[in-house]
Design an enzyme around this catalytic site. Structure first.
Site, mmCIF file in Angstrom:
data_model
loop_
_atom_site.group_PDB
_atom_site.id
_atom_site.type_symbol
_atom_site.label_atom_id
_atom_site.label_comp_id
_atom_site.label_asym_id
_atom_site.label_seq_id
_atom_site.Cartn_x
_atom_site.Cartn_y
_atom_site.Cartn_z
ATOM 1 N N THR A 61 -4.541 -1.582 9.508
ATOM 2 C CA THR A 61 -4.841 -1.519 10.619
ATOM 3 C C THR A 61 -6.459 -0.886 11.145
ATOM 4 O O THR A 61 -5.267 0.506 11.397
ATOM 5 C CB THR A 61 -3.855 -1.223 11.839
ATOM 6 O OG1 THR A 61 -3.394 0.291 10.995
ATOM 7 C CG2 THR A 61 -2.849 -2.507 11.945
ATOM 8 N N CYS A 101 -4.757 8.614 8.263
ATOM 9 C CA CYS A 101 -3.808 8.490 9.786
ATOM 10 C C CYS A 101 -4.423 8.456 11.416
ATOM 11 O O CYS A 101 -4.267 8.529 12.572
ATOM 12 C CB CYS A 101 -2.113 8.641 10.063
ATOM 13 S SG CYS A 101 -1.490 7.479 9.019
ATOM 14 N N GLY A 161 0.584 -1.383 -0.054
ATOM 15 C CA GLY A 161 0.364 -0.567 -0.025
ATOM 16 C C GLY A 161 1.175 1.476 0.022
ATOM 17 O O GLY A 161 2.033 1.357 -0.397
ATOM 18 N N TYR A 162 0.230 2.201 0.827
ATOM 19 C CA TYR A 162 0.787 3.603 0.365
ATOM 20 C C TYR A 162 2.032 3.500 1.332
ATOM 21 O O TYR A 162 3.115 4.586 1.501
ATOM 22 C CB TYR A 162 -0.040 4.388 1.178
ATOM 23 C CG TYR A 162 -0.679 5.320 0.317
ATOM 24 C CD1 TYR A 162 -0.950 6.220 0.068
ATOM 25 C CD2 TYR A 162 -2.075 4.584 0.258
ATOM 26 C CE1 TYR A 162 -1.640 6.771 -1.307
ATOM 27 C CE2 TYR A 162 -3.333 5.077 -0.850
ATOM 28 C CZ TYR A 162 -3.396 6.174 -1.411
ATOM 29 O OH TYR A 162 -4.289 6.073 -2.558
HETATM 30 N N1 LIG Z 1 -0.957 6.158 4.466
HETATM 31 C C1 LIG Z 1 0.227 6.373 5.203
HETATM 32 O O1 LIG Z 1 0.725 7.536 5.096
HETATM 33 C C2 LIG Z 1 0.925 5.853 7.056
HETATM 34 C C3 LIG Z 1 2.425 6.212 7.681
HETATM 35 C C4 LIG Z 1 2.662 5.547 8.675
HETATM 36 C C5 LIG Z 1 1.990 4.556 9.049
HETATM 37 N N2 LIG Z 1 0.805 4.249 8.156
HETATM 38 C C6 LIG Z 1 0.539 2.604 8.571
HETATM 39 O O2 LIG Z 1 0.642 1.263 7.847
HETATM 40 C C7 LIG Z 1 -0.292 1.045 7.565
HETATM 41 C C8 LIG Z 1 -0.619 0.569 6.182
HETATM 42 O O3 LIG Z 1 -0.411 1.808 5.506
HETATM 43 P P1 LIG Z 1 -1.239 2.193 3.846
HETATM 44 O O4 LIG Z 1 -1.738 3.185 4.119
HETATM 45 O O5 LIG Z 1 -0.045 1.626 3.609
HETATM 46 O O6 LIG Z 1 -2.673 1.172 4.304
HETATM 47 P P2 LIG Z 1 -2.900 0.064 2.622
HETATM 48 O O7 LIG Z 1 -4.189 0.216 2.817
HETATM 49 O O8 LIG Z 1 -2.406 1.344 1.393
HETATM 50 O O9 LIG Z 1 -2.141 -1.061 1.774
HETATM 51 C C9 LIG Z 1 -2.185 -2.786 2.904
HETATM 52 C C10 LIG Z 1 -2.001 -2.831 2.081
HETATM 53 O O10 LIG Z 1 -1.743 -4.449 2.692
HETATM 54 C C11 LIG Z 1 -2.899 -5.510 2.127
HETATM 55 N N3 LIG Z 1 -3.239 -6.342 3.205
HETATM 56 C C12 LIG Z 1 -3.733 -6.444 4.431
HETATM 57 N N4 LIG Z 1 -3.394 -7.577 4.684
HETATM 58 C C13 LIG Z 1 -3.303 -8.447 4.289
HETATM 59 C C14 LIG Z 1 -2.577 -10.063 3.877
HETATM 60 N N5 LIG Z 1 -3.345 -10.549 5.390
HETATM 61 N N6 LIG Z 1 -1.878 -10.363 3.547
HETATM 62 C C15 LIG Z 1 -1.227 -9.670 2.735
HETATM 63 N N7 LIG Z 1 -1.878 -8.177 2.067
HETATM 64 C C16 LIG Z 1 -2.728 -7.999 3.294
HETATM 65 C C17 LIG Z 1 -4.164 -5.155 1.681
HETATM 66 O O11 LIG Z 1 -4.413 -5.806 0.646
HETATM 67 C C18 LIG Z 1 -3.713 -3.698 0.891
HETATM 68 O O12 LIG Z 1 -3.085 -3.424 -0.330
HETATM 69 C C19 LIG Z 1 -1.595 1.225 8.401
HETATM 70 O O13 LIG Z 1 -0.897 0.085 9.994
HETATM 71 C C20 LIG Z 1 -1.060 3.017 8.737
HETATM 72 O O14 LIG Z 1 -1.583 3.097 10.198
HETATM 73 C C21 LIG Z 1 0.121 4.708 6.781
HETATM 74 O O1 LIG Z 2 -0.715 22.259 9.245
HETATM 75 C C1 LIG Z 2 -1.032 21.884 8.396
HETATM 76 C C2 LIG Z 2 -0.267 20.642 8.587
HETATM 77 C C3 LIG Z 2 -1.626 19.698 7.708
HETATM 78 N N1 LIG Z 2 -3.062 19.995 8.042
HETATM 79 C C4 LIG Z 2 -3.476 18.886 7.500
HETATM 80 O O2 LIG Z 2 -3.776 17.773 7.824
HETATM 81 C C5 LIG Z 2 -3.597 16.302 7.491
HETATM 82 C C6 LIG Z 2 -2.150 15.524 7.631
HETATM 83 O O3 LIG Z 2 -1.537 16.131 7.039
HETATM 84 P P1 LIG Z 2 -0.024 15.998 6.582
HETATM 85 O O4 LIG Z 2 0.596 14.797 8.244
HETATM 86 O O5 LIG Z 2 0.801 15.790 6.435
HETATM 87 O O6 LIG Z 2 0.268 13.742 5.876
HETATM 88 P P2 LIG Z 2 -0.354 12.269 6.567
HETATM 89 O O7 LIG Z 2 0.228 11.872 5.638
HETATM 90 O O8 LIG Z 2 -1.411 12.214 6.557
HETATM 91 O O9 LIG Z 2 0.626 12.021 7.123
HETATM 92 C C7 LIG Z 2 0.659 11.935 8.738
HETATM 93 O O10 LIG Z 2 0.227 10.494 9.082
HETATM 94 C C8 LIG Z 2 1.149 9.762 8.977
HETATM 95 C C9 LIG Z 2 0.502 8.348 9.041
HETATM 96 O O11 LIG Z 2 0.466 7.884 10.358
HETATM 97 C C10 LIG Z 2 2.603 9.965 9.611
HETATM 98 O O12 LIG Z 2 3.005 8.678 9.269
HETATM 99 C C11 LIG Z 2 3.053 11.329 8.895
HETATM 100 O O13 LIG Z 2 4.544 11.472 9.959
HETATM 101 C C12 LIG Z 2 1.480 12.192 9.446
HETATM 102 O O14 LIG Z 2 2.799 13.667 8.498
HETATM 103 C C13 LIG Z 2 -3.707 16.646 6.133
HETATM 104 O O15 LIG Z 2 -5.352 16.865 6.014
HETATM 105 C C14 LIG Z 2 -3.115 18.156 6.130
HETATM 106 O O16 LIG Z 2 -4.530 18.780 5.248
HETATM 107 C C15 LIG Z 2 -3.136 20.839 8.012
HETATM 108 O O17 LIG Z 2 -4.362 21.132 7.906
HETATM 109 N N2 LIG Z 2 -2.514 22.253 8.954
#
Ligand SMILES: NC(=O)c1ccc[n+]([C@@H]2O[C@H](COP(=O)([O-])OP(=O)(O)OC[C@H]3O[C@@H](n4cnc5c(N)ncnc54)[C@H](O)[C@@H]3O)[C@@H](O)[C@H]2O)c1
Ligand SMILES: O=c1ccn([C@@H]2O[C@H](COP(=O)(O)OP(=O)(O)O[C@H]3O[C@H](CO)[C@@H](O)[C@H](O)[C@H]3O)[C@@H](O)[C@H]2O)c(=O)[nH]1
Length: 480
Positions: A88, A272, A10-11
């Site tokens: 999650t 998140c 994923g992301y």
């Molecule tokens: N998106 C962010 O910016 C971000 C940043 C930091 C942490 N996180 C955390 O990272 C985790 C993943 O987030 P994401 O944004 O990448 O989610 P996402 O939905 O983009 O990706 C998760 C992927 O896991 C796959 N999956 C689920 N169960 C599975 C299994 N049993 N076997 C194989 N694949 C499986 C899904 O098909 C999906 O493609 C979450 O816990 C999130 O809170 C996200």
């Molecule tokens: O001054 C600000 C900064 C951000 N935002 C908003 O807050 C949200 C989250 O923004 P940002 O934190 O930049 O993006 P995320 O990708 O959600 O990243 C957060 O969430 C991730 C998932 O856990 C963490 O890994 C990162 O450290 C944390 O910044 C968005 O809607 C922004 O537009 C505001 O409104 N004002």
């Protein structure tokens, strides 16, 4: 050759593993997922997520030491280090519904690791999880371990979307938590050696497992709290004639506060912040700390208040009804430079406007009409499940149209709502937009991107978050 496998493409899984692959040519990295369309997209010219710089990194190492596959079990069995980066979501049913993390996907990944492993493994929590999850995972893995040694590490990810590649290339810190046993410390060193290929040693922090797990929730709670704090101030600015940008600048000059993350907005979104704070709230409650839980809950309450305050401002300014009126929505993604709409404030704002029977015309440079229709029809928290488990595409809402051009969206509209801070919205020809709109023509800027003075000169009635109000808006209460 060390082999890394990441479960979840994923992301987080995709970009993180692509960066490990490009920085560590001697390591083979395989990203696996149960979703075939997602893996197919990672193997195609059109990656499944939009992230500046990601294409170049993936294309530089895909097929060399970076692979994407649905053959989950094979690659897990072969790996030395397994990252788990699966969803999650927030639980929607049962104990802790609406707050607690749903660890279904994590647990099924852990059970699969236990089933297929034939050699020792380091299992890395990349997903954001509740404190003490590592203990539960350890129990699943070691319950039927067939003599295999598992070491669990917590290595939370701090990347932000839109800047993920920069964040991964130059992280403020990498955090690795592990057991304080010799085996745990050895595993920490093994993971540290991977990051040491490009992250300076002083930026790699090692802690115990629980500190690492909690630090991730704490970091997001602190960041979100800053936004709710400045958004709370924005309401007071509107009531008093202060300007929230000036207040942010003035307080941010204090080196103890710092200038970042102080932009008032229509509310924070993203996959998140809300989820992780709810998770934190639940953990506090489970540990008998209701005061602490209520403190963090307030961050979400203010965020909800900010979104409904915005909708109320729109409706009350437009003679207390938007029924049958065309409202153009510019921006649907939760922030600029991403096509991600998870928990985007635009969803709540659009639903609020639709509730008042507006005709909504939406334009976002990176979000498809299908995604928007899906988001507007989805139940809370359903978005955070793997694609193939989500509800199928709903019938398109008649009141919503999605167009591929800001001028088309705003044509004949009564009002424009700017909900994502895309650069292109600053450069639009607002005279042309004004000429083609119904009068009086309103702009509600939820991201403070337009030059309000210039727009007022053109003839718009402008609302900017936290800025002194137009005479027109002053007498219209915006109570949430
Ligand atoms: N998106 C962010 O910016 C971000 C940043 C930091 C942490 N996180 C955390 O990272 C985790 C993943 O987030 P994401 O944004 O990448 O989610 P996402 O939905 O983009 O990706 C998760 C992927 O896991 C796959 N999956 C689920 N169960 C599975 C299994 N049993 N076997 C194989 N694949 C499986 C899904 O098909 C999906 O493609 C979450 O816990 C999130 O809170 C996200
Ligand atoms: O001054 C600000 C900064 C951000 N935002 C908003 O807050 C949200 C989250 O923004 P940002 O934190 O930049 O993006 P995320 O990708 O959600 O990243 C957060 O969430 C991730 C998932 O856990 C963490 O890994 C990162 O450290 C944390 O910044 C968005 O809607 C922004 O537009 C505001 O409104 N004002």
């Amino acid at each position: 050759m060390v082999k890394i496998c990441c479960i979840g493409a994923g992301y987080v899984g995709g970009p993180t593993m692509a960066v490990i692959a490009i920085k560590c040519p001697a390591i083979e990295v395989v990203v696996v997922d149960i979703s075939k369309p997602r893996i197919d997209a990672w193997n195609s010219d059109t990656l499944p997520i939009y992230e500046p710089g990601l294409d170049e990194v993936v294309k530089a190492c895909r097929g060399k030491n970076l692979f994407f596959s649905t053959d989950v079990e094979k690659h897990v069995a072969e790996a030395d280090i397994i990252f788990v980066s699966v969803n999650t979501p927030t639980k929607t049913r049962g104990l802790g519904a609406g707050k607690a993390a749903d660890l279904t996907y994590w647990e099924s990944a852990a059970r699969m690791i236990a089933d297929v492993s034939k050699s020792d493994k380091i299992v890395v929590e990349k997903s954001t999880v509740p404190v003490k999850t590592a203990e539960a995972i350890e129990k699943i893995l070691t319950h039927n371990s067939k003599g295999i040694n598992y070491q669990i590490l917590s290595n939370p990810e701090f990347l932000a979307e839109g800047t993920a590649i920069d964040d991964l290339f130059k992280p403020d810190r990498v955090l690795i938590g592990g057991r304080e046993t010799p085996g745990g410390q050895k595993a920490i060193q093994a993971l540290k050696a991977v990051y040491a290929h490009w992250v300076p040693e002083e930026n790699i922090i090692t802690t115990n497992l629980w500190s690492a797990e909690l630090s991730k929730l704490a970091a997001n709670a602190f960041l979100a709290q800053r936004i709710s704090s400045v958004n709370a101030m924005s309401a007071l600015c509107e009531a008093t004639g202060a300007d929230v940008s000036e207040v942010s600048y003035a307080i941010g000059k204090d080196s103890r506060i710092g200038p970042k993350f102080l932009s008032a907005s229509v509310g924070f979104g993203g996959s998140c912040f809300q989820k992780d704070i709810l998770n934190l709230v639940y953990i506090c409650e489970c540990n008998g700390l209701p005061e602490v839980a209520n403190y963090w809950k307030q961050v979400i309450k203010i965020n909800d208040y900010q979104k409904s305050r915005f909708v109320n401002r729109v409706v009350s300014s437009m003679f207390n009804t938007v029924s049958g009126k065309k409202v153009a929505v510019l921006g649907f993604a939760f922030k600029k430079d991403t096509g991600d709409t998870r928990e985007a404030p635009a969803i709540d704002v659009c639903n609020g406007l639709l509730g008042d029977k507006a005709q909504v015309s939406i334009y976002d440079p990176q979000v498809t009409g299908e995604q928007i229709q899906r988001d507007l029809a989805m139940n809370k928290f359903d978005w955070d499940h793997p694609m193939h488990l989500q509800p199928t595409s709903p019938a398109a809402l008649k009141q919503v149209s999605v167009v591929w051009d800001a001028y088309e969206a705003t044509k004949d509209a009564h009002a424009v709502c700017i909900l994502t801070e895309w650069e292109e919205f600053k450069k639009l020809d607002y005279q042309k937009i004004f000429d083609n709109m119904q009068k009086p023509a309103f702009v509600f800027d939820g991201r403070n991107v337009v030059d309000a003075a210039k727009l007022r000169e053109i003839g718009f009635i402008v609302y900017s978050i936290g800025k002194p109000l137009d005479a027109w808006l002053k007498d219209m209460p915006a109570v949430a």
